[in-house]
Design an enzyme around this catalytic site. Structure first.
Site, PDB file in Angstrom:
ATOM      1  N   ASP A 198      13.327 -49.805 -33.938  1.00 11.53           N
ATOM      2  CA  ASP A 198      11.678 -50.421 -33.715  1.00 11.53           C
ATOM      3  C   ASP A 198      11.628 -50.504 -32.183  1.00 11.53           C
ATOM      4  OD1 ASP A 198      13.078 -52.551 -33.072  1.00 11.53           O
ATOM      5  OD2 ASP A 198      11.762 -54.028 -34.115  1.00 11.53           O
ATOM      6  N   HIS A 223     -19.753 -14.958 -34.016  1.00  8.63           N
ATOM      7  CA  HIS A 223     -20.160 -16.281 -34.856  1.00  8.63           C
ATOM      8  C   HIS A 223     -20.076 -16.015 -36.193  1.00  8.63           C
ATOM      9  CE1 HIS A 223     -23.490 -14.614 -32.288  1.00  8.63           C
ATOM     10  NE2 HIS A 223     -23.449 -13.512 -33.352  1.00  8.63           N
TER      11      HIS A 223
END
Length: 454
Positions: free
Chosen positions: A102, A360
């Site tokens: 940790d 597009h």
């Protein structure tokens, strides 16, 4: 001597308020313990002992494919007890490096300095000076020499005033470590077997005790709750952002970038705010990354532009190419030199050739598109019949009109033109004009239906 790394990862992490073992909580999309494992490899570990307890099934599911020796700590009786569980995997002539699952931000350079500070058959401990050492074990010295470590709950007033604290990280000879662990007692305020007690034993045995300190205190900070986890995340991101800037990237705001992997950048790269970089990403020279873009396991070549809110995943963007805004390159997609896709264009397992454009609203999947091709708005490669995928091939200098459907498998020859609104189901020869629209009809005298009032 072999370097044998012991990583303590048995804690539940009650204050995380989670079913996930504490060490599996992520920093930059990688579990805390994985950060520690990776750092252990960086310093040349010959073996890694992972001491686990709570959530064994989840730990093994996440980490099980790695070369780890799994060591069970059935009861959590302190750090000394945890290390002792690995005794059978430690040889007398090993150098044992003890790390914590940790404490994810420890750097390889710091551990290398610790190992270098250790004398032959000596004990080296990593310490740090804190303005507020509350809660940490204090380093006790006599005439400048370390003689022991006293935990917060066992310290007297004089010892509580000490600012140099124990990080828990240490390098020790295997033979002596096993002997010291066998002498540990739980006669203390916590009723636990403290690993820190071996420091006093080493002093008593005349073993040389040396210390090293990290470049920054954040390297040795742990995360016991989600607030601390978030603080470590910010520290990690700040360090990663600094590294990018030193390598030649301009970050519009270093506090608003999220780096979740390994990124390599060239010179004069411009990265706008809220960009996410994940996995292995390579960015060339003079690249511009727009706001909100997401880059995952991809290659961006020199002078490319990724416009805002585009997603590039497991794909390649060529020299002078551009994508976006709001474009998506899925795995296997590639934009060749000077190619361009615009807003709401999606590509998957497809190549857009040199100088070709899809401005597009198009889907290009399982396709190979040549150079100088124009893909009109609304074009779709219909690549899937519900069971199988098929290829679309568009050769150089083809013009595809808007709202065209290409039903694969199909090949469009060089220089062909496809009229807007066409559905192409058969191959088109080079230079052909193909139009498949229904003939336009004009109906005069027609009246639009009128809704009846209730």
């Amino acid at each position: 001597m072999a370097l044998n790394v012991v990583i303590l990862a048995a804690g539940k992490g009650t204050r995380m308020r989670s079913d996930l073992p504490k060490v599996l909580h992520p920093i930059a999309h990688k579990s805390m313990v994985q950060h520690v494992i990776d750092t252990a490899h960086q310093v040349g570990s010959d073996a890694i002992q992972l001491v686990y307890g709570y959530g064994a099934d989840k730990l093994q599911a996440k980490l099980g494919e790695q070369q780890l020796n799994w060591v069970l700590q059935a009861e959590q009786l302190g750090t000394g007890h945890a290390v002792a569980q690995a005794n059978d995997n430690i040889s007398d002539d090993d150098t044992v490096l003890i790390l914590y699952g940790d404490v994810p931000l420890i750097q390889a350079s710091t551990l290398e300095a610790l190992l270098a500070a250790r004398e032959d058959n000596g004990l080296a401990i990593l310490t740090v000076n804190l303005p507020n050492p509350t809660g940490y074990g204090r380093i006790v010295r006599e005439d400048g020499n370390v003689v022991g470590i006293v935990e917060q709950k066992d310290a007297n007033a004089e010892q509580l005033a000490i600012s140099e604290i124990n990080t828990g990280i240490m390098a020790t000879p295997g033979k002596q470590l096993k002997a010291w662990l066998g002498q540990l007692s739980s006669d203390n305020a916590q009723g636990e077997y403290y690993l820190t007690d071996i420091v006093a034993m080493a002093h008593k045995d005349g073993v040389a005790i040396t210390t090293a300190q990290p470049e920054s205190a954040v390297e040795v900070e742990g995360a016991n709750n989600r607030v601390q986890l978030a603080q470590l995340e910010r520290a990690y991101q700040a360090r990663a952002a600094e590294k990018l800037m030193l390598e030649g990237a301009n970050l519009r705001d270093p506090a608003r970038i999220d780096i979740r992997g390994d990124v390599t950048v060239g010179m004069d790269v411009m990265i706008d705010i809220n960009v996410v970089i994940e996995g292995k990403v390579t960015i060339g020279n003079n690249v511009t990354i727009g706001a909100g873009a997401i880059l995952i396991d991809c290659e961006i070549s020199d002078n490319a532009v990724i416009k805002p809110y585009s997603i590039i995943e497991s794909a390649k963007v060529g020299v002078d190419a551009s994508a976006g805004p709001f474009a998506r390159l899925r795995p296997g997609a590639e934009l060749k030199q000077d190619a361009h896709i615009g807003n709401f264009v999606e590509m998957k397992k497809a190549v857009l050739g040199k100088g070709s454009k899809a401005g597009h609203l198009a889907y290009i999947g399982d396709a190979t598109i040549g150079a100088g091709v124009n893909i009109g708005a609304g074009t779709i490669t219909c690549n899937y019949d519900g069971a199988n995928k098929f290829q679309t091939i568009i050769e150089d200098n083809v013009f595809v009109g808007s709202d065209t459907q290409l039903v694969a498998p199909v090949t469009i020859g060089e220089g062909a033109t496809l009229g807007a609104g066409s559905t192409i189901t058969k191959d088109v020869a080079a230079g052909e004009l193909v139009i498949t629209r229904v003939k336009q009809r004009h109906l005069t005298g027609w009246a639009r239906p009128v809704k009846q009032k209730k």
